[in-house]
Design a protein around this motif. Structure first.
Motif, PDB file in Angstrom:
ATOM      1  N   GLY A  64     -21.288 -15.386  28.699  1.00 28.11           N
ATOM      2  CA  GLY A  64     -21.073 -13.943  28.610  1.00 28.11           C
ATOM      3  C   GLY A  64     -20.034 -13.513  27.590  1.00 28.11           C
ATOM      4  O   GLY A  64     -19.707 -12.340  27.483  1.00 28.11           O
ATOM      5  N   ARG A  65     -19.516 -14.453  26.829  1.00 29.49           N
ATOM      6  CA  ARG A  65     -18.499 -14.159  25.805  1.00 29.49           C
ATOM      7  C   ARG A  65     -19.037 -14.566  24.441  1.00 29.49           C
ATOM      8  O   ARG A  65     -19.677 -15.602  24.306  1.00 29.49           O
ATOM      9  N   TRP A  66     -18.726 -13.773  23.433  1.00 36.22           N
ATOM     10  CA  TRP A  66     -19.215 -14.049  22.081  1.00 36.22           C
ATOM     11  C   TRP A  66     -18.239 -14.891  21.287  1.00 36.22           C
ATOM     12  O   TRP A  66     -17.028 -14.707  21.375  1.00 36.22           O
ATOM     13  N   ASN A  89     -13.417 -12.860  18.944  1.00 35.80           N
ATOM     14  CA  ASN A  89     -13.951 -14.034  19.631  1.00 35.80           C
ATOM     15  C   ASN A  89     -13.514 -14.055  21.082  1.00 35.80           C
ATOM     16  O   ASN A  89     -12.353 -13.849  21.392  1.00 35.80           O
ATOM     17  N   GLY A  90     -14.491 -14.272  21.957  1.00 34.87           N
ATOM     18  CA  GLY A  90     -14.200 -14.291  23.383  1.00 34.87           C
ATOM     19  C   GLY A  90     -14.445 -12.963  24.078  1.00 34.87           C
ATOM     20  O   GLY A  90     -14.306 -12.861  25.290  1.00 34.87           O
ATOM     21  N   LEU A  91     -14.822 -11.941  23.312  1.00 33.14           N
ATOM     22  CA  LEU A  91     -15.114 -10.642  23.919  1.00 33.14           C
ATOM     23  C   LEU A  91     -16.548 -10.611  24.439  1.00 33.14           C
ATOM     24  O   LEU A  91     -17.417 -11.305  23.925  1.00 33.14           O
ATOM     25  N   GLY A  92     -16.790  -9.769  25.413  1.00 32.05           N
ATOM     26  CA  GLY A  92     -18.145  -9.496  25.859  1.00 32.05           C
ATOM     27  C   GLY A  92     -18.752  -8.448  24.933  1.00 32.05           C
ATOM     28  O   GLY A  92     -18.044  -7.818  24.145  1.00 32.05           O
ATOM     29  N   ALA A  93     -20.059  -8.259  25.016  1.00 30.54           N
ATOM     30  CA  ALA A  93     -20.756  -7.321  24.135  1.00 30.54           C
ATOM     31  C   ALA A  93     -20.195  -5.901  24.256  1.00 30.54           C
ATOM     32  O   ALA A  93     -20.011  -5.214  23.252  1.00 30.54           O
TER      33      ALA A  93
END
Length: 136
Positions: A64-66, A89-93
């Motif tokens: 769930g993390r980009w 990096n590490g954020l959700g959409a």
């Protein structure tokens, strides 16, 4: 919204920099730390359009993390893209959709040094990231 650790570290170092020369040096160092993309990833499908320099971007979703990877042929852009990556990096959409890019570069003390073409290029990179997060 709290910052990812690496983004906070970047923010601290840029805010401690005395003037543009030190920030420019920091920017180059961040660019040098950017892991290189393989030649197989430097394809037209990964190229970001809207940048004067060549910029390639890939993204993948993990739990769930980009996570994004990018590369550029221009040193200054590589540094700016590296700083963008530590922020996203590490954020959700959803978090990515709401990211205020000008505010991030303003906090870093870099917004005054961003020419309109560099600013447009960074926005193009962010737009591409947002497109990737919307793909099925």
């Amino acid at each position: 919204m709290s910052l990812p650790n690496e983004a906070q570290a970047a923010l601290d170092s840029f805010q401690a920099a005395a003037g543009w020369e030190q920030r420019a040096r920091l920017l180059m160092q961040w660019g040098e730390r950017l892991p290189a993309l393989g030649e197989a990833e430097k394809i037209e499908a990964n190229r970001v359009h809207g940048c004067e320099s060549q910029v390639w971007l890939t993204g993948s979703l993990q739990d769930g993390r980009w996570r994004f990877s990018a590369s550029s042929d221009a040193r200054m852009i590589r540094g700016l893209v590296a700083l963008l990556l530590v922020r996203v990096n590490g954020l959700g959409a959803e978090e990515l959709q709401g990211l205020d890019l000008p505010d991030w570069f303003n906090q870093l003390g870099l917004s005054r040094q961003l020419s309109p073409s560099r600013s447009n290029g960074l926005n193009a990179v962010l737009q591409r990231m947002r497109e990737l997060t919307r793909q099925p």
